[in-house]
Structure formats: structure tokens, C-alpha cells
Motif scaffolding. Structure first.
Motif, PDB file in Angstrom:
ATOM      1  N   THR A  24     -20.825  17.471   4.785  1.00 22.58           N
ATOM      2  CA  THR A  24     -20.698  16.254   5.592  1.00 22.58           C
ATOM      3  C   THR A  24     -19.934  16.503   6.885  1.00 22.58           C
ATOM      4  OG1 THR A  24     -18.697  15.651   4.370  1.00 22.58           O
ATOM      5  CG2 THR A  24     -20.795  14.774   3.556  1.00 22.58           C
ATOM      6  N   GLU A  25     -19.305  17.676   6.995  1.00 22.92           N
ATOM      7  CA  GLU A  25     -18.515  17.989   8.188  1.00 22.92           C
ATOM      8  C   GLU A  25     -19.188  19.100   8.989  1.00 22.92           C
ATOM      9  OE1 GLU A  25     -14.228  18.456   7.227  1.00 22.92           O
ATOM     10  OE2 GLU A  25     -14.891  18.121   5.162  1.00 22.92           O
ATOM     11  N   PRO A  26     -19.375  18.903  10.282  1.00 21.36           N
ATOM     12  CA  PRO A  26     -19.974  19.956  11.120  1.00 21.36           C
ATOM     13  C   PRO A  26     -19.185  21.264  11.065  1.00 21.36           C
ATOM     14  CG  PRO A  26     -19.883  17.876  12.305  1.00 21.36           C
ATOM     15  CD  PRO A  26     -19.101  17.670  11.043  1.00 21.36           C
ATOM     16  N   LEU A  27     -17.852  21.138  10.890  1.00 22.67           N
ATOM     17  CA  LEU A  27     -17.015  22.327  10.842  1.00 22.67           C
ATOM     18  C   LEU A  27     -17.404  23.243   9.688  1.00 22.67           C
ATOM     19  CD1 LEU A  27     -14.647  23.680  12.267  1.00 22.67           C
ATOM     20  CD2 LEU A  27     -13.094  22.465  10.719  1.00 22.67           C
ATOM     21  N   VAL A  28     -17.897  22.658   8.599  1.00 24.28           N
ATOM     22  CA  VAL A  28     -18.299  23.456   7.447  1.00 24.28           C
ATOM     23  C   VAL A  28     -19.498  24.332   7.810  1.00 24.28           C
ATOM     24  CG1 VAL A  28     -19.208  23.369   5.087  1.00 24.28           C
ATOM     25  CG2 VAL A  28     -17.382  21.811   5.786  1.00 24.28           C
ATOM     26  N   TYR A  29     -20.471  23.759   8.540  1.00 21.79           N
ATOM     27  CA  TYR A  29     -21.619  24.548   8.977  1.00 21.79           C
ATOM     28  C   TYR A  29     -21.170  25.703   9.869  1.00 21.79           C
ATOM     29  CZ  TYR A  29     -24.863  20.962   7.253  1.00 21.79           C
ATOM     30  OH  TYR A  29     -25.579  20.108   6.456  1.00 21.79           O
ATOM     31  N   GLY A  30     -20.224  25.407  10.753  1.00 27.89           N
ATOM     32  CA  GLY A  30     -19.708  26.447  11.638  1.00 27.89           C
ATOM     33  C   GLY A  30     -19.012  27.552  10.861  1.00 27.89           C
ATOM     34  N   ALA A  31     -18.254  27.162   9.834  1.00 24.21           N
ATOM     35  CA  ALA A  31     -17.548  28.153   9.023  1.00 24.21           C
ATOM     36  C   ALA A  31     -18.524  29.003   8.218  1.00 24.21           C
ATOM     37  CB  ALA A  31     -16.562  27.457   8.093  1.00 24.21           C
ATOM     38  N   MET A  32     -19.622  28.391   7.732  1.00 24.80           N
ATOM     39  CA  MET A  32     -20.642  29.150   6.996  1.00 24.80           C
ATOM     40  C   MET A  32     -21.282  30.199   7.897  1.00 24.80           C
ATOM     41  SD  MET A  32     -22.366  25.996   4.836  1.00 24.80           S
ATOM     42  CE  MET A  32     -23.612  26.985   3.970  1.00 24.80           C
ATOM     43  N   LEU A  33     -21.587  29.799   9.131  1.00 23.91           N
ATOM     44  CA  LEU A  33     -22.158  30.738  10.090  1.00 23.91           C
ATOM     45  C   LEU A  33     -21.164  31.850  10.422  1.00 23.91           C
ATOM     46  CD1 LEU A  33     -24.439  31.531  12.034  1.00 23.91           C
ATOM     47  CD2 LEU A  33     -23.430  29.975  13.719  1.00 23.91           C
ATOM     48  N   GLU A  34     -19.923  31.446  10.633  1.00 21.34           N
ATOM     49  CA  GLU A  34     -18.877  32.431  10.958  1.00 21.34           C
ATOM     50  C   GLU A  34     -18.669  33.409   9.810  1.00 21.34           C
ATOM     51  OE1 GLU A  34     -14.629  33.631  10.481  1.00 21.34           O
ATOM     52  OE2 GLU A  34     -15.273  31.687   9.750  1.00 21.34           O
ATOM     53  N   LEU A  35     -18.773  32.934   8.579  1.00 18.20           N
ATOM     54  CA  LEU A  35     -18.592  33.793   7.406  1.00 18.20           C
ATOM     55  C   LEU A  35     -19.615  34.929   7.418  1.00 18.20           C
ATOM     56  CD1 LEU A  35     -17.183  34.236   4.631  1.00 18.20           C
ATOM     57  CD2 LEU A  35     -18.978  32.811   3.632  1.00 18.20           C
ATOM     58  N   GLY A  36     -20.883  34.583   7.632  1.00 17.96           N
ATOM     59  CA  GLY A  36     -21.921  35.613   7.664  1.00 17.96           C
ATOM     60  C   GLY A  36     -21.758  36.556   8.837  1.00 17.96           C
ATOM     61  N   LEU A  37     -21.401  36.007  10.010  1.00 14.78           N
ATOM     62  CA  LEU A  37     -21.225  36.825  11.203  1.00 14.78           C
ATOM     63  C   LEU A  37     -20.087  37.826  11.048  1.00 14.78           C
ATOM     64  CD1 LEU A  37     -21.667  34.139  14.020  1.00 14.78           C
ATOM     65  CD2 LEU A  37     -23.156  36.110  13.616  1.00 14.78           C
ATOM     66  N   ILE A  38     -18.943  37.324  10.585  1.00 14.94           N
ATOM     67  CA  ILE A  38     -17.763  38.190  10.452  1.00 14.94           C
ATOM     68  C   ILE A  38     -17.967  39.231   9.362  1.00 14.94           C
ATOM     69  CG2 ILE A  38     -15.305  38.249   9.887  1.00 14.94           C
ATOM     70  CD1 ILE A  38     -15.843  37.116  12.615  1.00 14.94           C
TER      71      ILE A  38
END
Length: 303
Positions: free
Chosen positions: A209-223
Motif C-alpha cells: 500500500t506504500e510506494p516506498l515499499v515498491y522502491g525498497a523492493m527494486l532497491e533490494l534487487g539492484l543492490i
């Protein structure tokens, strides 16, 4: 050709890349812990693998690397990939219950498991001094996991199981290095992990429900993907024996991130246990380096 030394530009670059890699792994674990408070662990593992796979497949795929899927030991490739997936799933689950410094300290028991299993699996039997270091290292793990009125948290066993999986993964990686290329092994790791993580997702999906969660999921894979790339680049520029001690920077990074992001201050037991684990691990690394140098000298004199 003269071998690269620690003071050479190439080795210094390798050390810098290694430090960046282990900090990336610390950020990966911290992100996974934060995400675990917003979505279930299965989705966290899925984000780590699928995003990493999609990004890496843009560079490493059967079209850019002909023969990428060709392996002489397919079952061992699948088993190695399954071990890495199990390590990730166990570690991310443990992160939801333990502090960052606790999980990373326990995970650093992996070199001790490698030393134990290297004998029967690789024919590299350890001596009495190695066993002393291994015993001391496990004593340090007990200090990290246990003291206190509540005893050992069950999640500590998950971290220990993750370390065991990682040790077996490391050994199978060394076995596969003799027959399969690095791109092939990397591709299978990401592919198998992505498939395994995706299978339960239809039953466990939770729409964030939070856009920040989507960003963190993307960041997790990238990092996570970037960290493995940095690790490979580091080993191309410096010997493994030179880089290995810098792995322990990850403990420092995890302690700092735990304090900054989660207000987690390591206990005296964790610090004492981590110090014993680091000292034992570095002793094993130095002793192995000494033995390797002796074998090289022997071979040179023999010629």
C-alpha cells in the motif's frame, strides 16, 4: 609475470571493490529486514531474486554469451543454486527476529563449516590448529546467539542453518569452477532462485500500500545484484587471499546500519562473540595462505 601485491594499483582497486561489495550485502540485509515489516518474507525473497535476474539477464543471456546454458554437471548446478536460495530464505526470515549484528555474526560461521566439509568433499583435510580455530569460532557464535535469561532465540538456528547452506554452496562453487564457466554458474543461480521464489507467490502475494515499499523492493534487487558484480570485479583484480579479510567489514557495516535504521545497539555478548568469530576466521585465512605459499615453494623447488 610478477603477481599482484597488496600495494599494487590493481590490488588496491580490488580491495576497494571488495569493501563496496560487502557494504552492499549489508544494505541488502538491512533492506530485507525493513521490508519484512511491510510485506511477507516470501515476497522479499522474490524481489531479491527476480529483480536481480531480470537485470543481470540483460547482460548475461544465451544470445550475448553463446553456450551459457551448457553445463557438464546440471544436477550440481541445480543443487548449488538451491543451496543459495535456501541460504537467502533462511537469512531473511531470521532477520525478522534478530538484530542485524546478530545475524551477520552467526552467518560468519560459514568459513568454519567450509573447513569441516572441505575434507570429505574436496580432500582438503584440516589439522589440529584449524580445529582449535573452528572450535573457538563456534564458541563465539554461541556468545552471539545465547546469553540472557531467555536463552537462544529459535531464529538463531535459522541463521546457523543459512551459514551451513552457504558453506555447502561455497564448496559446490569450487567444484563447478573446474567444469563450468562463471557466467553459466551465475545465470543458473539467478534463474533457479527466481523460479523457486515465484512458485509460492500466487498464494502469498500481498499488494503493498506504500510506494516506498515498491522502491525498497527494486532497491533490494539492484543492490544485491550490484554487490555480486562488485565481488566478481574485485576477484579479477586481486587474489582471493588478499581480499578475504575485508569480508569482515560487513560486520561493522551491519552494526552501523542496525543502529542508524533500527536503533539496535549490539550487546556486549554480540561484540565479544563477533570479535572471537573474526579473530578465528582471520587465523584460518592466514594459516591457509601460509600453507599455500609453502606448497608453491615446494613445487618450485621440485621443478
Amino acid at each position: 609475470m610478477r603477481p599482484a601485491s597488496v600495494s599494487g594499483p590493481s590490488s588496491l582497486t580490488g580491495i576497494g571493490l571488495m569493501c563496496l561489495a560487502v557494504v552492499s550485502f549489508a544494505v541488502t540485509d538491512a533492506t530485507a529486514k525493513w521490508l519484512g515489516g511491510h510485506i511477507n518474507v516470501a515476497m522479499v525473497v522474490w524481489a531479491r531474486y527476480v529483480i536481480h535476474f531480470v537485470l543481470s539477464a540483460l547482460v548475461i543471456n544465451p544470445w550475448t554469451v553463446p553456450g551459457l546454458l551448457r553445463t557438464r554437471r546440471p544436477w550440481l548446478q541445480l543443487g548449488r543454486s538451491a543451496l543459495l536460495f535456501a541460504c537467502t530464505a533462511l537469512n531473511f526470515t531470521a532477520l525478522q527476529f534478530l538484530q542485524l549484528d546478530q545475524t551477520v555474526s552467526i552467518m560468519f560461521s560459514a568459513p568454519f563449516f567450509v573447513a569441516v566439509f572441505a575434507g570429505p568433499m574436496l580432500g582438503e583435510w584440516v589439522g589440529a590448529r584449524h580445529w582449535v580455530a573452528i572450535t573457538a569460532g563456534f564458541a563465539g557464535i554461541l556468545l552471539v546467539a545465547q546469553p540472557g535469561a531467555g536463552g537462544i532465540h529459535p531464529a538463531a538456528l535459522l541463521s546457523l542453518a543459512a551459514a551451513l547452506c552457504y558453506a555447502l554452496y561455497s564448496i559446490t562453487t569450487r567444484i563447478l569452477a573446474k567444469t563450468d564457466s562463471t557466467p553459466t554458474t551465475l545465470f543458473y543461480s539467478a534463474l533457479v532462485g527466481s523460479v523457486a521464489a515465484s512458485l509460492p507467490l500466487p498464494f502469498l502475494w500481498e499488494t503493498p500500500t506504500e510506494p516506498l515499499v515498491y522502491g525498497a523492493m527494486l532497491e533490494l534487487g539492484l543492490i544485491a545484484g550490484g554487490g555480486h558484480l562488485l565481488l566478481i570485479m574485485a576477484h579479477r583484480r586481486a587474489p582471493a587471499a588478499t581480499l578475504a579479510p575485508y569480508l569482515y567489514i560487513q560486520i561493522v557495516a551491519m552494526i552501523a546500519l542496525g543502529w542508524l535504521l533500527f536503533d539496535q545497539v549490539p550487546s556486549r555478548w554480540t561484540l565479544a562473540g563477533a570479535a572471537i568469530v573474526v579473530a578465528s576466521g582471520i587465523y584460518l585465512l592466514l594459516h591457509e595462505r601460509k600453507e599455500r605459499a609453502a606448497r608453491t615453494l615446494e613445487a618450485t623447488l621440485g621443478d
